[in-house]
Write an enzyme that holds these catalytic residues in place. Structure first.
Site, PDB file in Angstrom:
ATOM      1  N   ASP A  60       0.844  -1.203   0.000  1.00 57.47           N
ATOM      2  CA  ASP A  60       0.000   0.000   0.000  1.00 57.47           C
ATOM      3  C   ASP A  60       0.878   1.251   0.000  1.00 57.47           C
ATOM      4  OD1 ASP A  60       0.863  -0.121   2.609  1.00 57.47           O
ATOM      5  OD2 ASP A  60      -1.144  -0.068   3.513  1.00 57.47           O
ATOM      6  N   SER A  61       2.208   1.066   0.055  1.00 61.65           N
ATOM      7  CA  SER A  61       3.117   2.184  -0.184  1.00 61.65           C
ATOM      8  C   SER A  61       2.877   2.769  -1.569  1.00 61.65           C
ATOM      9  CB  SER A  61       4.574   1.730  -0.051  1.00 61.65           C
ATOM     10  OG  SER A  61       4.800   0.561  -0.824  1.00 61.65           O
ATOM     11  N   ASP A  99      -1.178  -6.254  -0.479  1.00 57.99           N
ATOM     12  CA  ASP A  99      -1.351  -5.587   0.815  1.00 57.99           C
ATOM     13  C   ASP A  99      -2.822  -5.202   1.002  1.00 57.99           C
ATOM     14  OD1 ASP A  99       0.070  -4.846   3.028  1.00 57.99           O
ATOM     15  OD2 ASP A  99       1.067  -3.127   2.080  1.00 57.99           O
ATOM     16  N   LYS A 129      -1.195  -9.488   2.750  1.00 55.16           N
ATOM     17  CA  LYS A 129      -0.478  -9.015   3.941  1.00 55.16           C
ATOM     18  C   LYS A 129      -1.394  -8.076   4.713  1.00 55.16           C
ATOM     19  CE  LYS A 129       3.023  -5.811   3.852  1.00 55.16           C
ATOM     20  NZ  LYS A 129       2.504  -4.794   4.783  1.00 55.16           N
ATOM     21  N   GLU A 198       9.284  -4.075  10.498  1.00 56.46           N
ATOM     22  CA  GLU A 198       9.657  -2.767   9.934  1.00 56.46           C
ATOM     23  C   GLU A 198      10.158  -1.827  11.034  1.00 56.46           C
ATOM     24  OE1 GLU A 198       6.939  -0.927   7.161  1.00 56.46           O
ATOM     25  OE2 GLU A 198       8.027   0.980   7.225  1.00 56.46           O
TER      26      GLU A 198
END
Ligand code: KIV
Length: 299
Positions: A60-61, A99, A129, A198
């Site tokens: 989703d970045s 995502d 994810k 992360e």
């Protein structure tokens, strides 16, 4: 520019064996580093394929890197499905993870399973994810029970960055490190096949990894994880917004693109492009036939 032109790119793509969950687990067992990269469209998927990465994440970045949103929060399921479908068309070998965007899985197990099914059915993803432990671990369990592999994500979870105090490293106090550990263990218990760590201290990751049996993919979590993931636009230097300290740049593609488009604009303005080699010809007699017919019509 820090490109590494001497690193050989594997050529025998036809020999490439598709990545599976057992192969991924085997890589962890053998201590073979796992490589994951994000991709958001057909060409970036082809790049990931040719570079022979193991896993591709339609992160989703992409909300920020390709759709221009200020954070990952606004991106919709439909937008993510469109990106993931394009990636699917460009990918054969790596395992494709989609995502689940913010708001598409948290409210109930039913919602989580329904959204995950769309990523598998409509976009052709192999797995999904989701972020955080807590109730997200329950959602992960429900999705896994429905037959869909799930990757977890702990530490800095951008979908809930505000609640975490912003985009900052997590697990930097004993208490916060325990919270990250609880999330990771809950996701493992829920049946996740892999977990992303992360932005947590390398020493915390290295202690946690002893208790995590599934492959751990790190981003800003140091070298002890089973693999690494980077955002495509960060690693290639396509995106020049804020880059976190772990986002090593391996190329400066945006500068190359700006240089290319600037040169194009310059050549058009100077009348240099298009040249004779970029144009099509017509036989002289055909041109003459056209010219006389055309003159008759317009005169
Ligand atoms: O959205 C994303 O790109 C991610 C990676 C940073 C793991 O979640």
């Amino acid at each position: 520019m820090s490109a590494t032109p001497h690193v050989p790119v594997p050529q025998d793509l036809d020999q490439a064996v598709p990545m599976t969950l057992p192969r991924l687990a085997e890589k962890k067992r053998l201590g073979e580093p796992i490589v994951m990269v994000t991709a958001y469209d057909y060409p970036s998927a082809q790049v990931a394929e040719e570079a022979r990465v193991d896993l591709v994440l339609v992160g989703d970045s992409g909300a920020m890197t390709v759709l221009g949103y200020p954070s990952t929060v606004p991106v919709s399921v439909e937008e993510m499905l469109m990106l993931a479908s394009a990636v699917r068309r460009g990918l054969k070998t790596p395992l494709l993870v989609g995502d689940l965007p913010f708001g598409s899985y948290e409210a109930s197990d039913e919602l989580a399973v329904a959204t995950a099914q769309r990523f598998i059915k409509e976009a052709g993803c192999d797995a999904v994810k989701l972020e955080r432990g807590g109730t997200s671990a329950e959602r992960a369990r429900a999705i896994v029970a429905s037959g869909i592999p799930v990757m977890g994500h702990v530490g800095l979870t951008p979908q809930t960055a505000t609640a975490l105090g912003g985009y900052r490293a997590q697990g930097r106090t004993g208490e916060r490190a325990l919270a990250v550990a609880d999330d990771a263990l809950a996701l493992q218990q829920a049946g996740c096949f892999s977990i992303v760590f992360e932005a947590i201290p390398a020493s915390v990751a290295s202690l946690l990894i002893e208790r995590i049996e599934v492959p751990v993919i790190g981003i800003g979590a140091g070298p002890a994880t089973d693999g690494q993931v980077l955002v495509f636009h960060d690693l290639l230097g396509i995106y020049d917004g804020h880059a976190p300290r772990f986002a090593k740049r391996f190329a400066d593609v945006k500068a190359e693109m700006v240089a290319g488009v600037s040169q194009y604009a310059d050549e058009v303005r100077r009348g240099v492009f298009p040249g004779p080699e970029h144009t099509y010809s017509i036989a002289e007699e055909e041109l003459e036939a056209f010219r006389s017919e055309w003159h008759m019509r317009v005169s």
